[in-house]
Design a protein around this motif. Structure first.
Motif, short mmCIF file in Angstrom:
data_model
loop_
_atom_site.label_atom_id
_atom_site.label_comp_id
_atom_site.label_asym_id
_atom_site.label_seq_id
_atom_site.Cartn_x
_atom_site.Cartn_y
_atom_site.Cartn_z
N LEU A 35 -8.00 -10.90 0.27
CA LEU A 35 -8.30 -9.48 0.31
C LEU A 35 -8.71 -9.10 1.72
CD1 LEU A 35 -10.47 -9.07 -2.93
CD2 LEU A 35 -8.02 -8.66 -2.69
N THR A 36 -8.45 -7.85 2.08
CA THR A 36 -8.97 -7.32 3.33
C THR A 36 -10.45 -7.02 3.14
OG1 THR A 36 -8.60 -4.99 2.83
CG2 THR A 36 -6.72 -6.23 3.71
N ASP A 40 -8.65 -4.57 -0.45
CA ASP A 40 -7.24 -4.48 -0.84
C ASP A 40 -6.56 -5.82 -0.63
OD1 ASP A 40 -7.46 -1.70 -1.32
OD2 ASP A 40 -7.24 -1.31 0.83
N PRO A 41 -5.59 -6.15 -1.49
CA PRO A 41 -4.85 -7.41 -1.29
C PRO A 41 -3.99 -7.35 -0.04
CG PRO A 41 -3.86 -6.12 -3.05
CD PRO A 41 -5.13 -5.43 -2.70
N ASP A 110 -2.73 2.27 7.50
CA ASP A 110 -4.00 1.86 6.89
C ASP A 110 -4.54 0.55 7.47
OD1 ASP A 110 -2.04 0.31 5.80
OD2 ASP A 110 -2.46 0.81 3.71
N ASP A 111 -3.93 0.09 8.58
CA ASP A 111 -4.42 -1.13 9.23
C ASP A 111 -5.26 -0.81 10.46
OD1 ASP A 111 -2.95 -2.62 7.39
OD2 ASP A 111 -1.19 -2.70 8.69
#
Length: 548
Positions: A35-36, A40-41, A110-111
């Motif tokens: 996960l982050t 989130d995966p 989203d990174d």
């Protein structure tokens, strides 16, 4: 190489990677369960080198530059949407053009959080896989990353037995300054073992000036990515077409070598019975090219930027002051600078305030203008004609007046200019000849004088000197302009000096600490005293009389 390591290696890597000490047998990747820091995966697809299309044109000149670039620490590939940045780097990696193993990461919007970004970078090394010390660890928070983690990461990279290439695709989606600072730190402290390839629509926030001064950067820009005529012909053949040299040249010129535009054109040409005719006159308003540009470029902009793009599409070149006039705003300079920086099909013209749009982009914007705001285009042309006339750019002024349907004004502009300043020269003459070839015959100014004035000084008619045009004697005809009857006041001279510096009425008012209306009053008085009707002519006449 183990079976798992072989599956993760890009096609064509296996022979050279087998001897590498970095590629080792590892247990199955745990990406799916990781996960982050945001919870989130991790998405394993981001670590895969993109698939190369079957119609891809292998361009050795660019592949060689990438290979040479990765001999150093930093390679930067920038260009507008659809320029072929990702395809170039992916083909280079997949065909073993790299001298060292490649770790690939495709970034998304989203990174951008530092913790998420570095989690993906570290997992990319494990995924490909490259052995890093277990003490490196992972970020604990999404919104930041501990500096000690970057220290451990750089130290682990520096101890690798041979260099590794890290490709970050879509870095423009991660505009975070903390991320850029971290990248710069790792690159500087990983030594020669990290070769960084950055793919972006815009320049990253790294200290590129330092790398340029040190000669430690290889830059591949949009102009480098543009297809040549030969490459265009090869691309068309890959799509089953048999292009003539003329067709390839036409498409290359019209798209300016833009990769996505060429591919979309090739697909459309497959569906037509006359590919050559399509290349000459394809309808952008009904093509996938328009859809691509509207979706990738126009729709991504704020409403004010979209409005500026559409309204200024009537221009061959755009000046911020003219853009402000056409939009009724005062922020055009910043908007145009942002579009230029973002490689949004807007580029500067030398070291001037002017810029230009990509010709295909212009066609799409003009089509949008006509379909969504019918009736606005002539009004914009009239405003542009007035601005160019005031600025002394008579050729452009006449062209816009004609585009607005005001042929009388267009002809008057040229006739007045020739009478005051002499004949047009070189390309300007040809532009005006082409323009007025379409002027209706019933326009009063469409006399035999017009064509003569465009190319030559007027000659006597029936033995008589040329008649004045609009009350102004021709240069080879009547008497010279008399000196001013009235002396210019000191304040009028001040205004005239500012006007000679191409300052706007508003800028003159600000410089002299007077109102705009006061400046306009002074200008009207100057025009009357110098027997002129435009600012440029007033400046020229004042120089003749040694008033400036």
């Amino acid at each position: 190489m183990s079976a798992r390591a072989d599956r993760h290696a890009p096609s064509g890597w296996q022979d050279t990677a087998a001897d590498s000490q970095m590629v080792v047998a590892m247990p199955p990747s745990s990406t799916g369960s990781q996960l982050t820091p945001a919870g989130d995966p991790l998405l394993a697809a981001k670590f895969s080198v993109p698939v190369i299309p079957g119609t891809f044109v292998r361009r050795k000149r660019l592949l060689d530059r990438l290979t040479e670039g990765t001999a150093g620490p930093l390679t930067l590939i920038t260009g507008p949407a659809g320029a072929g940045k990702t395809v170039l780097a992916a083909s280079w990696a997949a065909r073993a053009a790299a001298a060292h193993p490649v770790v690939w990461l495709t970034l998304a919007d989203d990174d951008s959080a530092p913790g998420v970004f570095w989690t993906y970078v570290l997992e990319a090394f494990r995924h490909h896989p490259v052995t890093l010390s277990a003490v490196v660890g992972s970020p604990a928070r999404a919104d930041s990353v501990d500096h000690s983690l970057l220290v451990r990461f750089a130290s682990a990279l520096a101890r690798l037995p041979e260099p590794v290439v890290l490709v970050l695709d879509g870095l423009d989606r991660v505009p975070d300054r903390e991320v850029a600072s971290g990248l710069d730190f790792v690159l500087r402290h990983a030594g020669a073992q990290l070769r960084l390839v950055l793919i972006s629509r815009v320049d990253p926030l790294l200290p590129l000036h330092r790398h340029r001064a040190e000669g430690s950067i290889c830059e591949i820009r949009g102009a480098d990515l543009a297809f040549t005529r030969h490459e265009t012909a090869t691309l068309l053949r890959r799509h089953g077409l048999v292009p003539s040299a003329e067709t390839a040249d036409t498409l290359t010129r019209r798209t300016e070598g833009w990769a996505a535009g060429l591919r979309l054109c090739a697909l459309a040409m497959q569906q037509t019975d006359d590919p050559a005719g399509f290349a000459r006159s394809f309808a952008l308003s009904q093509s996938a090219v328009a859809d691509y540009l509207l979706a990738e470029v126009v729709d991504a902009q704020p409403a004010a930027t979209q409005d500026l793009l559409v309204r200024t599409s009537i221009l061959d070149r755009v000046h911020p002051r003219l853009a402000n006039l056409l939009t009724g705003r005062e922020d055009a300079e910043g908007i145009l600078a942002a579009l230029t920086h973002a490689n949004a099909f807007v580029e500067p013209i030398g070291n001037t305030p002017w810029c230009r749009f990509h010709p295909l982009f212009v066609e799409v914007l003009q089509t949008y203008l006509r379909s969504h705001q019918p009736g606005l285009e002539p009004k914009l042309h009239r405003l542009a004609a007035h601005w160019f006339s005031e600025t002394g750019l008579i050729v452009e002024a006449a062209e816009h007046a004609a585009a607005a349907g005001d042929w009388e004004h267009a002809a008057s502009l040229v006739l007045d200019h020739v009478a005051l300043c002499g004949p047009l020269n070189g390309p300007d003459t040809h532009r005006m000849e082409r323009l007025f070839a379409g002027m209706p015959a019933d326009i009063p100014e469409a006399s035999p004088w017009l064509r003569q004035l465009l190319a030559h000084r007027p000659e006597p008619v029936d033995g008589h000197p040329p008649e004045p045009v609009n009350g102004v004697p021709h240069p080879d005809g009547g008497p010279a302009h008399p000196a001013p009857v009235e002396r210019l006041s000191d304040r009028e001279c001040d205004v005239l000096r500012q006007a000679a510096q191409m300052m706007s009425t508003e800028e003159i008012a600000s410089e002299l600490y007077v109102s705009v209306n006061t400046v306009k009053t002074h200008l009207r008085s100057i025009y009357r005293k110098l027997s002129v009707s435009r600012r440029r002519d007033a400046v020229r006449r004042a120089k003749e009389f040694h008033l400036l």
